[in-house]
Write an enzyme that holds these catalytic residues in place. Structure first.
Site, PDB file in Angstrom:
ATOM      1  N   TYR A  54      24.566  53.084  52.201  1.00  0.00           N
ATOM      2  CA  TYR A  54      23.988  54.037  51.255  1.00  0.00           C
ATOM      3  C   TYR A  54      23.921  53.386  49.880  1.00  0.00           C
ATOM      4  O   TYR A  54      24.864  52.703  49.459  1.00  0.00           O
ATOM      5  CB  TYR A  54      24.844  55.301  51.185  1.00  0.00           C
ATOM      6  CG  TYR A  54      24.356  56.304  50.165  1.00  0.00           C
ATOM      7  CD1 TYR A  54      23.125  56.933  50.315  1.00  0.00           C
ATOM      8  CD2 TYR A  54      25.122  56.616  49.041  1.00  0.00           C
ATOM      9  CE1 TYR A  54      22.666  57.844  49.378  1.00  0.00           C
ATOM     10  CE2 TYR A  54      24.676  57.545  48.104  1.00  0.00           C
ATOM     11  CZ  TYR A  54      23.443  58.152  48.273  1.00  0.00           C
ATOM     12  OH  TYR A  54      22.985  59.053  47.348  1.00  0.00           O
ATOM     13  N   ASP A  67      23.890  58.408  35.006  1.00  0.00           N
ATOM     14  CA  ASP A  67      23.022  58.853  36.106  1.00  0.00           C
ATOM     15  C   ASP A  67      22.227  60.072  35.661  1.00  0.00           C
ATOM     16  O   ASP A  67      22.527  61.203  36.030  1.00  0.00           O
ATOM     17  CB  ASP A  67      23.879  59.168  37.327  1.00  0.00           C
ATOM     18  CG  ASP A  67      23.050  59.568  38.541  1.00  0.00           C
ATOM     19  OD1 ASP A  67      21.866  59.181  38.599  1.00  0.00           O
ATOM     20  OD2 ASP A  67      23.588  60.262  39.427  1.00  0.00           O
ATOM     21  N   ASP A  76      19.104  56.662  47.387  1.00  0.00           N
ATOM     22  CA  ASP A  76      19.009  57.825  46.506  1.00  0.00           C
ATOM     23  C   ASP A  76      17.705  57.725  45.723  1.00  0.00           C
ATOM     24  O   ASP A  76      17.528  56.832  44.897  1.00  0.00           O
ATOM     25  CB  ASP A  76      20.215  57.811  45.568  1.00  0.00           C
ATOM     26  CG  ASP A  76      20.284  59.007  44.628  1.00  0.00           C
ATOM     27  OD1 ASP A  76      19.306  59.778  44.563  1.00  0.00           O
ATOM     28  OD2 ASP A  76      21.321  59.154  43.959  1.00  0.00           O
ATOM     29  N   ASP A  82      16.583  60.151  43.702  1.00  0.00           N
ATOM     30  CA  ASP A  82      16.625  61.109  42.590  1.00  0.00           C
ATOM     31  C   ASP A  82      15.607  62.243  42.824  1.00  0.00           C
ATOM     32  O   ASP A  82      15.534  62.803  43.899  1.00  0.00           O
ATOM     33  CB  ASP A  82      16.404  60.399  41.260  1.00  0.00           C
ATOM     34  CG  ASP A  82      17.642  59.669  40.771  1.00  0.00           C
ATOM     35  OD1 ASP A  82      18.731  59.891  41.338  1.00  0.00           O
ATOM     36  OD2 ASP A  82      17.539  58.873  39.817  1.00  0.00           O
ATOM     37  N   HIS A 127      16.555  59.944  50.123  1.00  0.00           N
ATOM     38  CA  HIS A 127      16.675  61.379  49.866  1.00  0.00           C
ATOM     39  C   HIS A 127      16.158  61.696  48.471  1.00  0.00           C
ATOM     40  O   HIS A 127      16.311  60.907  47.533  1.00  0.00           O
ATOM     41  CB  HIS A 127      18.107  61.897  50.084  1.00  0.00           C
ATOM     42  CG  HIS A 127      19.145  61.480  49.090  1.00  0.00           C
ATOM     43  ND1 HIS A 127      19.176  61.930  47.788  1.00  0.00           N
ATOM     44  CD2 HIS A 127      20.227  60.673  49.223  1.00  0.00           C
ATOM     45  CE1 HIS A 127      20.218  61.430  47.161  1.00  0.00           C
ATOM     46  NE2 HIS A 127      20.870  60.646  48.011  1.00  0.00           N
ATOM     47  N   GLU A 159      15.753  65.108  45.632  1.00  0.00           N
ATOM     48  CA  GLU A 159      16.500  66.331  45.319  1.00  0.00           C
ATOM     49  C   GLU A 159      15.651  67.319  44.541  1.00  0.00           C
ATOM     50  O   GLU A 159      14.638  66.946  43.925  1.00  0.00           O
ATOM     51  CB  GLU A 159      17.758  65.980  44.534  1.00  0.00           C
ATOM     52  CG  GLU A 159      17.475  65.372  43.179  1.00  0.00           C
ATOM     53  CD  GLU A 159      18.665  64.587  42.627  1.00  0.00           C
ATOM     54  OE1 GLU A 159      19.117  64.927  41.517  1.00  0.00           O
ATOM     55  OE2 GLU A 159      19.122  63.646  43.301  1.00  0.00           O
ATOM     56  N   CYS A 163      24.402  64.320  38.117  1.00  0.00           N
ATOM     57  CA  CYS A 163      25.224  64.212  39.312  1.00  0.00           C
ATOM     58  C   CYS A 163      25.384  65.596  39.915  1.00  0.00           C
ATOM     59  O   CYS A 163      25.582  66.585  39.203  1.00  0.00           O
ATOM     60  CB  CYS A 163      26.585  63.632  38.950  1.00  0.00           C
ATOM     61  SG  CYS A 163      27.819  63.787  40.263  1.00  0.00           S
ATOM     62  N   ARG A 174      17.410  66.838  49.665  1.00  0.00           N
ATOM     63  CA  ARG A 174      18.678  67.315  49.083  1.00  0.00           C
ATOM     64  C   ARG A 174      18.426  68.591  48.300  1.00  0.00           C
ATOM     65  O   ARG A 174      17.457  68.675  47.527  1.00  0.00           O
ATOM     66  CB  ARG A 174      19.257  66.240  48.171  1.00  0.00           C
ATOM     67  CG  ARG A 174      20.402  66.724  47.297  1.00  0.00           C
ATOM     68  CD  ARG A 174      20.989  65.596  46.489  1.00  0.00           C
ATOM     69  NE  ARG A 174      21.455  66.054  45.186  1.00  0.00           N
ATOM     70  CZ  ARG A 174      22.057  65.299  44.276  1.00  0.00           C
ATOM     71  NH1 ARG A 174      22.271  64.014  44.535  1.00  0.00           N
ATOM     72  NH2 ARG A 174      22.426  65.794  43.111  1.00  0.00           N
ATOM     73  N   GLU A 232      24.138  69.637  48.689  1.00  0.00           N
ATOM     74  CA  GLU A 232      25.034  68.972  47.741  1.00  0.00           C
ATOM     75  C   GLU A 232      26.061  69.927  47.142  1.00  0.00           C
ATOM     76  O   GLU A 232      25.793  71.121  46.944  1.00  0.00           O
ATOM     77  CB  GLU A 232      24.202  68.327  46.623  1.00  0.00           C
ATOM     78  CG  GLU A 232      24.996  67.696  45.492  1.00  0.00           C
ATOM     79  CD  GLU A 232      25.881  66.529  45.907  1.00  0.00           C
ATOM     80  OE1 GLU A 232      26.670  66.689  46.860  1.00  0.00           O
ATOM     81  OE2 GLU A 232      25.808  65.470  45.260  1.00  0.00           O
ATOM     82  N   ASN A 240      28.308  64.725  51.585  1.00  0.00           N
ATOM     83  CA  ASN A 240      28.633  63.781  50.511  1.00  0.00           C
ATOM     84  C   ASN A 240      30.132  63.833  50.243  1.00  0.00           C
ATOM     85  O   ASN A 240      30.651  64.836  49.759  1.00  0.00           O
ATOM     86  CB  ASN A 240      27.863  64.163  49.248  1.00  0.00           C
ATOM     87  CG  ASN A 240      28.161  63.241  48.076  1.00  0.00           C
ATOM     88  OD1 ASN A 240      28.813  62.211  48.229  1.00  0.00           O
ATOM     89  ND2 ASN A 240      27.690  63.624  46.898  1.00  0.00           N
TER      90      ASN A 240
END
Length: 307
Positions: free
Chosen positions: A51, A65, A92, A94, A119, A121, A129, A162, A192, A215
């Site tokens: 990952y 982040d 990721d 985003d 993924h 989101e 985060c 996500r 999440e 996660n």
């Protein structure tokens, strides 16, 4: 093994290999790897997939982040991890770096760089985060449009949607969003920041037959669970996103403090990867042997040599 010869390269696209792992019995364990060296060490430990965390990428660059890095910057990390390890990688993505066309560009770029899955989101920029507060959610239909765009652009890439809705809309909202994203083309769902075992079980109970990702990040809202516990709760994948970076950063901070305190590294040597261990990890001997074999092959016998 080196990435320089065709015989050492995977014989199927990363997306196909990731999907095969996901469809295999048992939970797919995906430790975070924040660079090529970490990827090699994870492979040596026996992991079959990896990952790549946005938080780990940005932190390794000295940045927060908050969705401020670019697709090309992420592709740099994807290429080094995929090249070094040869393992299928979940990345990721985003919020998809924009709207529909931007998402499609991200998918194509990630596939070309060697990713096996991504993924995206349902937050709005500046995204946070998933375990922080005051996250702002996108409209569910806008997010579904991004998922549909990603599905339209991908060739083999596995798409994970996500949702960060559990914190503000509860399980009902998260489940409703997840179903919409599946209809749009997602292969799996990542709920999440669930905060207890009951939430994990309830989400899985209401998504029968769906591939789900858990996660297991430290210092967040989710208590510690093992891979087998997540599997028992109905999950198909688990990630440890920033763990490798946290351990490496802690060790580096202690090293720098020791140099400053002691005027050298003499008190830290027993905590270091040795030269022999480093060379074994990166396959130094394999590259030397390859170089020697190619030189021996292409230089005709009997030709005068310099020196």
């Amino acid at each position: 093994m080196t990435y320089l010869t065709a015989r050492d390269l995977p014989d199927r696209p990363a997306g196909e290999r990731f999907r095969a792992l996901l469809d295999s019995p048992g939970i797919l364990q995906l430790p975070g790897a924040h660079n090529g060296q970490a990827a090699l060490q994870a492979r040596a430990a026996g992991f079959e997939g990896l990952y790549l965390s946005g938080a780990a990428m940005t932190a390794s660059m000295g940045l927060p982040d908050l969705g401020i890095i670019t697709v090309d910057e992420v592709c740099f990390f994807i290429r080094q991890i995929a090249r070094a390890s040869g393992l299928p990688l979940l990345v990721d993505g985003d919020t998809g770096y924009g709207e529909a066309l931007n998402v499609m560009h991200m998918v194509r770029a990630f596939e070309e760089a060697g990713a096996g899955a991504v993924h995206i989101e349902d937050q709005l920029l500046p995204k946070k985060c998933g375990h922080l507060n005051d996250k702002k959610l996108a409209d569910a239909h806008d997010m579904a449009a991004k998922v549909a765009a990603a599905a339209h652009a991908r060739r083999n890439l596995v798409l994970v949607a996500r949702t960060d809705a559990a914190a503000s809309e509860g399980i009902d909202g998260a489940v409703a969003r997840a179903k919409l994203y599946l209809e749009a083309g997602a292969d799996a769902i990542f709920p999440e920041a669930l905060t207890n075992a009951e939430m994990f079980r309830e989400f899985a109970r209401r998504m029968p037959g769906v591939k789900l990702l858990a996660n297991m990040t430290e210092f967040g809202r989710t208590p510690f669970f093992t891979a087998s516990e997540f599997e028992e709760m109905g999950y198909s994948m688990v990630i440890w996103p920033v763990s490798s970076l946290r351990v490496a950063n802690k060790a580096q901070a202690e090293l720098y403090a020791a140099i400053r305190r002691d005027g050298g590294t003499q008190k830290m040597v027993d905590r270091m990867q040795t030269r022999a261990e480093l060379y074994a990890t990166i396959g130094y001997g394999d590259y030397e042997a390859l170089d020697a074999s190619i030189v021996k092959t292409v230089v005709p016998q009997g030709m005068p040599q310099k020196g």
